[in-house]
Scaffold this motif. Structure first.
Motif, PDB file in Angstrom:
ATOM      1  N   GLU A   1      21.878  -8.867  28.591  1.00  0.00           N
ATOM      2  CA  GLU A   1      20.431  -8.792  28.766  1.00  0.00           C
ATOM      3  C   GLU A   1      19.683  -9.165  27.489  1.00  0.00           C
ATOM      4  OE1 GLU A   1      17.010  -5.554  29.943  1.00  0.00           O
ATOM      5  OE2 GLU A   1      19.079  -5.130  30.471  1.00  0.00           O
ATOM      6  N   GLY A   2      18.732 -10.081  27.624  1.00  0.00           N
ATOM      7  CA  GLY A   2      17.867 -10.457  26.514  1.00  0.00           C
ATOM      8  C   GLY A   2      18.392 -11.588  25.651  1.00  0.00           C
ATOM      9  N   TRP A   3      19.649 -11.935  25.762  1.00  0.00           N
ATOM     10  CA  TRP A   3      20.211 -13.043  24.988  1.00  0.00           C
ATOM     11  C   TRP A   3      19.897 -14.351  25.713  1.00  0.00           C
ATOM     12  CZ3 TRP A   3      22.625 -12.452  20.271  1.00  0.00           C
ATOM     13  CH2 TRP A   3      22.947 -11.139  19.899  1.00  0.00           C
ATOM     14  N   TYR A   4      19.666 -15.409  24.947  1.00  0.00           N
ATOM     15  CA  TYR A   4      19.364 -16.704  25.539  1.00  0.00           C
ATOM     16  C   TYR A   4      19.976 -17.820  24.697  1.00  0.00           C
ATOM     17  CZ  TYR A   4      15.553 -16.602  22.075  1.00  0.00           C
ATOM     18  OH  TYR A   4      14.825 -16.511  20.910  1.00  0.00           O
ATOM     19  N   LEU A   5      20.113 -18.980  25.315  1.00  0.00           N
ATOM     20  CA  LEU A   5      20.693 -20.139  24.640  1.00  0.00           C
ATOM     21  C   LEU A   5      19.661 -20.815  23.745  1.00  0.00           C
ATOM     22  CD1 LEU A   5      22.648 -21.716  27.613  1.00  0.00           C
ATOM     23  CD2 LEU A   5      23.648 -20.641  25.597  1.00  0.00           C
ATOM     24  N   THR A   6      20.110 -21.306  22.601  1.00  0.00           N
ATOM     25  CA  THR A   6      19.292 -22.093  21.690  1.00  0.00           C
ATOM     26  C   THR A   6      20.114 -23.292  21.220  1.00  0.00           C
ATOM     27  OG1 THR A   6      19.980 -20.949  19.665  1.00  0.00           O
ATOM     28  CG2 THR A   6      18.099 -20.010  20.856  1.00  0.00           C
ATOM     29  N   HIS A   7      19.488 -24.157  20.461  1.00  0.00           N
ATOM     30  CA  HIS A   7      20.157 -25.318  19.869  1.00  0.00           C
ATOM     31  C   HIS A   7      20.975 -26.088  20.913  1.00  0.00           C
ATOM     32  CE1 HIS A   7      19.080 -22.982  16.320  1.00  0.00           C
ATOM     33  NE2 HIS A   7      19.119 -24.119  15.659  1.00  0.00           N
ATOM     34  N   GLU A   8      20.269 -26.452  21.980  1.00  0.00           N
ATOM     35  CA  GLU A   8      20.875 -27.250  23.054  1.00  0.00           C
ATOM     36  C   GLU A   8      22.144 -26.610  23.611  1.00  0.00           C
ATOM     37  OE1 GLU A   8      21.232 -31.253  21.550  1.00  0.00           O
ATOM     38  OE2 GLU A   8      19.062 -31.430  21.309  1.00  0.00           O
ATOM     39  N   GLY A   9      22.125 -25.286  23.753  1.00  0.00           N
ATOM     40  CA  GLY A   9      23.237 -24.565  24.354  1.00  0.00           C
ATOM     41  C   GLY A   9      24.393 -24.263  23.422  1.00  0.00           C
ATOM     42  N   GLN A  10      24.206 -24.502  22.128  1.00  0.00           N
ATOM     43  CA  GLN A  10      25.296 -24.286  21.173  1.00  0.00           C
ATOM     44  C   GLN A  10      25.267 -22.908  20.528  1.00  0.00           C
ATOM     45  OE1 GLN A  10      25.008 -27.534  18.415  1.00  0.00           O
ATOM     46  NE2 GLN A  10      25.704 -29.030  19.909  1.00  0.00           N
ATOM     47  N   ARG A  11      24.186 -22.143  20.725  1.00  0.00           N
ATOM     48  CA  ARG A  11      24.056 -20.824  20.116  1.00  0.00           C
ATOM     49  C   ARG A  11      23.409 -19.865  21.109  1.00  0.00           C
ATOM     50  NH1 ARG A  11      21.487 -22.395  14.173  1.00  0.00           N
ATOM     51  NH2 ARG A  11      22.950 -24.081  13.742  1.00  0.00           N
ATOM     52  N   ILE A  12      23.605 -18.565  20.865  1.00  0.00           N
ATOM     53  CA  ILE A  12      22.876 -17.546  21.614  1.00  0.00           C
ATOM     54  C   ILE A  12      22.049 -16.732  20.637  1.00  0.00           C
ATOM     55  CG2 ILE A  12      24.416 -17.433  23.600  1.00  0.00           C
ATOM     56  CD1 ILE A  12      25.668 -14.893  22.361  1.00  0.00           C
ATOM     57  N   ARG A  13      20.913 -16.215  21.140  1.00  0.00           N
ATOM     58  CA  ARG A  13      19.975 -15.495  20.281  1.00  0.00           C
ATOM     59  C   ARG A  13      19.334 -14.363  21.075  1.00  0.00           C
ATOM     60  NH1 ARG A  13      16.359 -17.696  15.776  1.00  0.00           N
ATOM     61  NH2 ARG A  13      14.673 -16.200  15.621  1.00  0.00           N
ATOM     62  N   LYS A  14      19.001 -13.300  20.366  1.00  0.00           N
ATOM     63  CA  LYS A  14      18.238 -12.198  20.943  1.00  0.00           C
ATOM     64  C   LYS A  14      17.198 -11.758  19.931  1.00  0.00           C
ATOM     65  CE  LYS A  14      18.682  -7.845  23.444  1.00  0.00           C
ATOM     66  NZ  LYS A  14      19.639  -6.897  24.053  1.00  0.00           N
ATOM     67  N   ASP A  15      16.017 -11.393  20.439  1.00  0.00           N
ATOM     68  CA  ASP A  15      14.892 -11.003  19.597  1.00  0.00           C
ATOM     69  C   ASP A  15      14.473  -9.574  19.929  1.00  0.00           C
ATOM     70  OD1 ASP A  15      14.645 -13.799  18.756  1.00  0.00           O
ATOM     71  OD2 ASP A  15      13.725 -14.131  20.718  1.00  0.00           O
ATOM     72  N   TRP A  16      14.031  -8.845  18.903  1.00  0.00           N
ATOM     73  CA  TRP A  16      13.512  -7.494  19.064  1.00  0.00           C
ATOM     74  C   TRP A  16      12.261  -7.348  18.207  1.00  0.00           C
ATOM     75  CZ3 TRP A  16      18.595  -8.627  18.081  1.00  0.00           C
ATOM     76  CH2 TRP A  16      19.569  -8.159  18.961  1.00  0.00           C
ATOM     77  N   LYS A  17      11.395  -6.435  18.571  1.00  0.00           N
ATOM     78  CA  LYS A  17      10.265  -6.048  17.718  1.00  0.00           C
ATOM     79  C   LYS A  17      10.550  -4.603  17.317  1.00  0.00           C
ATOM     80  CE  LYS A  17       5.592  -6.792  17.104  1.00  0.00           C
ATOM     81  NZ  LYS A  17       4.759  -7.852  17.566  1.00  0.00           N
ATOM     82  N   VAL A  18      10.753  -4.382  16.018  1.00  0.00           N
ATOM     83  CA  VAL A  18      11.115  -3.062  15.518  1.00  0.00           C
ATOM     84  C   VAL A  18       9.889  -2.317  14.994  1.00  0.00           C
ATOM     85  CG1 VAL A  18      13.515  -3.654  15.007  1.00  0.00           C
ATOM     86  CG2 VAL A  18      11.773  -4.047  13.275  1.00  0.00           C
ATOM     87  N   LYS A  19      10.079  -1.031  14.756  1.00  0.00           N
ATOM     88  CA  LYS A  19       8.981  -0.155  14.337  1.00  0.00           C
ATOM     89  C   LYS A  19       8.333  -0.615  13.033  1.00  0.00           C
ATOM     90  CE  LYS A  19       7.956   4.662  13.366  1.00  0.00           C
ATOM     91  NZ  LYS A  19       8.491   6.016  13.271  1.00  0.00           N
ATOM     92  N   ASN A  20       9.174  -0.996  12.068  1.00  0.00           N
ATOM     93  CA  ASN A  20       8.666  -1.426  10.768  1.00  0.00           C
ATOM     94  C   ASN A  20       9.763  -2.202  10.038  1.00  0.00           C
ATOM     95  OD1 ASN A  20      10.404   0.569   9.592  1.00  0.00           O
ATOM     96  ND2 ASN A  20       8.797   2.103   9.862  1.00  0.00           N
ATOM     97  N   PHE A  21       9.456  -2.685   8.864  1.00  0.00           N
ATOM     98  CA  PHE A  21      10.385  -3.501   8.088  1.00  0.00           C
ATOM     99  C   PHE A  21      11.700  -2.761   7.815  1.00  0.00           C
ATOM    100  CE2 PHE A  21      12.016  -5.142   4.017  1.00  0.00           C
ATOM    101  CZ  PHE A  21      12.171  -6.479   4.347  1.00  0.00           C
ATOM    102  N   LEU A  22      11.616  -1.500   7.425  1.00  0.00           N
ATOM    103  CA  LEU A  22      12.833  -0.747   7.115  1.00  0.00           C
ATOM    104  C   LEU A  22      13.702  -0.536   8.352  1.00  0.00           C
ATOM    105  CD1 LEU A  22      11.637   1.821   4.438  1.00  0.00           C
ATOM    106  CD2 LEU A  22      13.006  -0.248   4.119  1.00  0.00           C
TER     107      LEU A  22
END
Length: 121
Positions: A37-58
């Motif tokens: 869940e949440g992972w997707y293909l990037t770089h023409e299908g050569q990589r997978i990536r997932k993004d999150w928004k966290v509470k703060n930098f730390l």
């Protein structure tokens, strides 16, 4: 290649890859992503990536430390990105073959089990 559940993958350990194996085809990668869940293909299908928004930098740096420990234990290392101090991303691929291998999905499943302090909407 048979699609594996995240639970099956978390029980495995990444195997060293020095090349000589074919990367996942786009169809194989898409099929395996259906269990991540949440992972997707990037770089023409050569990589997978997932993004999150966290509470703060730390919180982002704490999450990256946990990612680093899991990655080091398996000997498979992701690219870690932090932008705008709260937007974190993990990108995976098997460098030796220039595409995706089972190792990437194993590590993705393990990363998904890590605690992360997300931003409240």
């Amino acid at each position: 290649m048979a699609t594996q559940t995240a639970e099956q993958l978390t029980k495995k350990k990444c195997l060293p890859c020095e090349g000589g194996v074919d990367p996942y085809s786009p169809d194989e990668a898409k099929a395996q992503l259906s269990n991540h869940e949440g992972w997707y293909l990037t770089h023409e299908g050569q990589r997978i990536r997932k993004d999150w928004k966290v509470k703060n930098f730390l919180a982002g740096m704490d999450f990256f430390q946990k990612c680093a420990e899991v990655a080091e234990a398996d000997g498979h290392h992701p690219d870690l990105h932090i932008e705008g101090y709260r937007n974190v991303s993990v990108e995976l691929w098997t460098h030796a073959i220039g595409g995706l291998s089972e190792n990437d999905f194993i590590l993705a499943a393990k990363i998904d089990q890590l605690p992360i302090e997300l931003a409240s909407k």
